[in-house]
Motif scaffolding. Structure first.
Motif, PDB file in Angstrom:
ATOM      1  N   ARG A   1      -6.834   2.262  -7.401  1.00 51.40           N
ATOM      2  CA  ARG A   1      -6.832   2.774  -5.880  1.00 51.40           C
ATOM      3  C   ARG A   1      -5.853   1.994  -5.113  1.00 51.40           C
ATOM      4  O   ARG A   1      -5.239   2.739  -4.040  1.00 51.40           O
TER       5      ARG A   1
ATOM      6  N   GLY B   1      -9.042   0.072   1.667  1.00 52.14           N
ATOM      7  CA  GLY B   1      -9.655  -1.026   2.401  1.00 52.14           C
ATOM      8  C   GLY B   1      -9.965  -2.092   1.862  1.00 52.14           C
ATOM      9  O   GLY B   1      -9.954  -2.439   0.682  1.00 52.14           O
TER      10      GLY B   1
ATOM     11  N   PRO C   1      -2.199   4.996  -4.502  1.00 51.50           N
ATOM     12  CA  PRO C   1      -2.775   5.929  -3.678  1.00 51.50           C
ATOM     13  C   PRO C   1      -2.154   7.171  -3.861  1.00 51.50           C
ATOM     14  O   PRO C   1      -1.011   7.306  -4.220  1.00 51.50           O
TER      15      PRO C   1
ATOM     16  N   HIS D   1       0.763  -1.086  -0.050  1.00 50.60           N
ATOM     17  CA  HIS D   1       0.060   0.072  -0.040  1.00 50.60           C
ATOM     18  C   HIS D   1       0.814   1.262   0.044  1.00 50.60           C
ATOM     19  O   HIS D   1       0.288   2.294   0.366  1.00 50.60           O
ATOM     20  N   GLU D   2       2.129   1.003  -0.203  1.00 50.04           N
ATOM     21  CA  GLU D   2       3.174   2.392  -0.066  1.00 50.04           C
ATOM     22  C   GLU D   2       2.676   3.085  -1.682  1.00 50.04           C
ATOM     23  O   GLU D   2       2.399   2.341  -2.896  1.00 50.04           O
TER      24      GLU D   2
ATOM     25  N   GLY E   1      -0.493  11.048   1.256  1.00 49.02           N
ATOM     26  CA  GLY E   1      -1.461  11.249   2.210  1.00 49.02           C
ATOM     27  C   GLY E   1      -2.572  10.474   2.200  1.00 49.02           C
ATOM     28  O   GLY E   1      -3.373  10.701   3.324  1.00 49.02           O
ATOM     29  N   GLU E   2      -2.900   9.731   1.189  1.00 47.19           N
ATOM     30  CA  GLU E   2      -4.175   9.071   1.334  1.00 47.19           C
ATOM     31  C   GLU E   2      -4.005   7.722   2.086  1.00 47.19           C
ATOM     32  O   GLU E   2      -3.072   6.855   1.950  1.00 47.19           O
ATOM     33  N   ARG E   3      -5.236   7.467   2.575  1.00 50.87           N
ATOM     34  CA  ARG E   3      -5.145   6.037   3.365  1.00 50.87           C
ATOM     35  C   ARG E   3      -5.087   4.825   2.302  1.00 50.87           C
ATOM     36  O   ARG E   3      -5.821   4.984   1.261  1.00 50.87           O
ATOM     37  N   ALA E   4      -4.431   3.919   2.897  1.00 46.24           N
ATOM     38  CA  ALA E   4      -4.462   2.557   1.949  1.00 46.24           C
ATOM     39  C   ALA E   4      -5.810   2.194   1.706  1.00 46.24           C
ATOM     40  O   ALA E   4      -6.836   2.155   2.431  1.00 46.24           O
TER      41      ALA E   4
END
Length: 569
Positions: free
Chosen positions: A168, A180, A172, A4-5, A175-178
């Protein structure tokens, strides 16, 4: 790289969020008009649209909801999602009609464009994605598929949904969340819906994902999609239909579906046989204005291949397009519609090339693109006045031209936009020139669908004949068409037509049950009667169809008492 990096952080070179929303609203409003102008004004186009409209008409409660039928016979050719959508549209529009059959294409196409845009935005940035979206909306094959009742656009909508989920997960924003679990499961569920819409088009998604992981030598790309959890979800979606269909329809339904229409089509054992290179040249002109830019995009990517690893979004798009073309080229059965799932990748690469060339990073590419767009703009500018003199011969079944003032009304914005495209080219603005070129294509499509097609494919006469057939035939009457030369003809009513292209099929259908009526041209009827295997026929009238410029006749098998003369008007 962790799953998710952030793989790429786009620079702040795009429009502000407010400006981007305005452009998106404008582009989707124009796409909506492109999809809906004159949507129900012309009759059915081609055999696929007629056949699918009839299959949807026979969708009903109980077994008929899971097992598709065509003229009362099992129809194992295609999965049911589009047919269910059309059946719902018939309820909303008051019965079977071209409008009802095509109406589901509007949300499917807009959904496909939305998923494509938000995937392209993550792969290439906002300004590239906006230009790519503008080009995608008018890409010839894509725009055509969004207006006529076929299954491909529904499949594209959900296939693009899977690609959006991948974008998605892997791309990302800073600063966006990984992403889900919901995003991951949506990607797999969308692939299942794509299967339910047409078939295994989701394989393009798998191939692009696997190729990207191999190119990056990083299998966390695949692991981030949680395939052990996702594959069962993907299979569960079509299983909700397939299991009941197998139980209710049996092997007579499931056997041909899996054998003939999956396995044999994959190896090219049935229909649409084309050479390996078919799609490689087809995409160049079928996706215009996207396609003509692709050779320049290929040169740009190849010349910068060493730096491509630093632009993983573009690398993913390039693999999506390239490996997709290879995948679709392997089977011998090919149709232009098959490669629609590759169009967003092609549009993204084309838009990136235009931006890069405009910034003078690649002068050779810029010069070639300048010449290509100059030619296209000039062609549209010169072609627009010809609408004023178009009288016939534009296509099969077209005989009349709209009034001169109507042609002029559409020709003027085409000429103005094409002229603006040339002006922008003179100023060195490749992107603005392409935007004007896209703008010029819209009124050309509107003219076709709002003016030319309706007056040439008016089905008033056919509807009158449907009422006459029902009155003469009573309960259980059914009408079919023996194709009159090269002109298609559809009869509407409670029993929309089936169409045959040879005498043997028409003869078998006509003899199978009472109350069946055959419609064909007088010339084709003479050929049909001359065959010794044709039974004595009873004539129910002749009418002249001004749209096709020929006489048509309605006949049925003569009852025993009428066999002496073969006619009874």
């Amino acid at each position: 790289m962790q799953p998710h990096e952030p793989m790429e952080r786009h620079p702040a070179d795009g429009p502000s969020p407010r400006v981007e929303r305005r452009w998106l609203a404008l582009l989707f409003a124009m796409a909506f008009l492109l999809l809906t102008v004159g949507l129900g004004k012309s009759g059915f186009e081609g055999r696929d649209e007629r056949r699918y409209a009839r299959v949807a008409f026979e969708v009903g409660p109980g077994e008929d909801f899971f097992v598709m039928h065509f003229m009362g016979e099992l129809y194992p050719d295609k999965p049911p999602l589009m047919f269910w959508s059309q059946a719902l549209a018939y309820r909303l529009t008051g019965g079977l009609s071209p409008l009802g059959a095509r109406l589901p294409l509007v949300p499917y196409t807009l959904g496909a464009l939305a998923f494509a845009y938000f995937a392209m935005r993550r792969l290439g940035g906002a300004r590239v994605a906006l230009l790519a979206l503008a080009m995608l909306t008018v890409a010839f094959r894509f725009a055509h598929s969004g207006r006529f009742a076929r299954l491909d656009m529904a499949m594209c909508c959900f296939t693009f949904g899977s690609f959006w989920a991948t974008a998605r997960i892997l791309f990302p924003y800073a600063g966006e969340r990984a992403a889900g679990l919901g995003v991951v499961l949506w990607g797999w569920a969308a692939a299942g819906l794509a299967i339910l819409a047409k078939g295994p088009g989701f394989l393009v998604w798998w191939i692009a994902l696997g190729a990207f992981a191999a190119a990056r030598r990083d299998w966390s790309v695949v692991r981030a999609h949680r395939p052990l959890l996702g594959v069962p979800v993907m299979l569960a979606v079509p299983a909700l239909w397939f299991v009941p269909a197998a139980l209710l329809g049996g092997m007579d339904y499931i056997g041909p579906m899996v054998g003939t229409h999956v396995v044999e089509r994959a190896i090219g054992a049935v229909r649409h046989e084309e050479p390996f290179h078919y799609f490689w040249h087809k995409i160049l002109y079928d996706s215009a204005p996207v396609g003509p830019v692709l050779p320049f995009a290929a040169w740009l990517l190849w010349s910068g291949r060493r730096a491509l690893r630093e632009r993983p979004g573009l690398q993913f798009a390039a693999l999506w397009l390239l490996l997709g073309l290879v995948f679709f080229s392997l089977p011998t059965g090919k149709r232009s519609l098959y490669i629609l799932p590759l169009y967003p990748a092609a549009a993204l690469l084309a838009a990136h090339t235009l931006w890069a060339a405009q910034e003078r990073a690649h002068r050779g590419v810029a010069r070639g693109l300048w010449l290509m767009q100059w030619g296209a703009s000039a062609l549209l500018l010169l072609a627009a006045p010809m609408l004023l003199w178009l009288t016939f011969g534009f296509g099969e079944g077209l005989r009349e031209s709209p009034p001169a003032w109507v042609n002029a009304g559409f020709a003027l914005p085409i000429a103005l936009a094409a002229g603006a495209s040339l002006l922008q080219l003179k100023r060195g603005r490749l992107v603005a020139s392409m935007a004007c070129l896209v703008l010029a294509v819209h009124p050309a499509y509107w003219w076709l669908h709002a003016a030319l097609f309706p007056i040439n494919r008016d089905d008033t006469v056919a509807r009158e004949m449907a009422a006459r057939i029902e009155a003469d035939g009573g309960a259980g009457a059914a009408a079919a068409v023996l194709e009159p030369a090269s002109d298609h003809h559809t009869i509407y009513g409670r029993f929309p037509s089936f169409e045959f292209d040879n005498n043997g099929e028409a003869r078998t259908w006509l003899l199978a049950a009472p109350g069946r009526f055959l419609i064909t041209s007088k010339e084709r009827l003479e050929e049909f009667r001359a065959n010794p295997a044709t039974p004595p026929l009873r004539s129910h009238g002749v009418w002249f169809d001004p749209q096709r410029g020929r006489d048509f006749a309605i006949v049925s098998v003569a009852p025993p008492a009428a066999e002496g003369d073969g006619t009874d008007d």
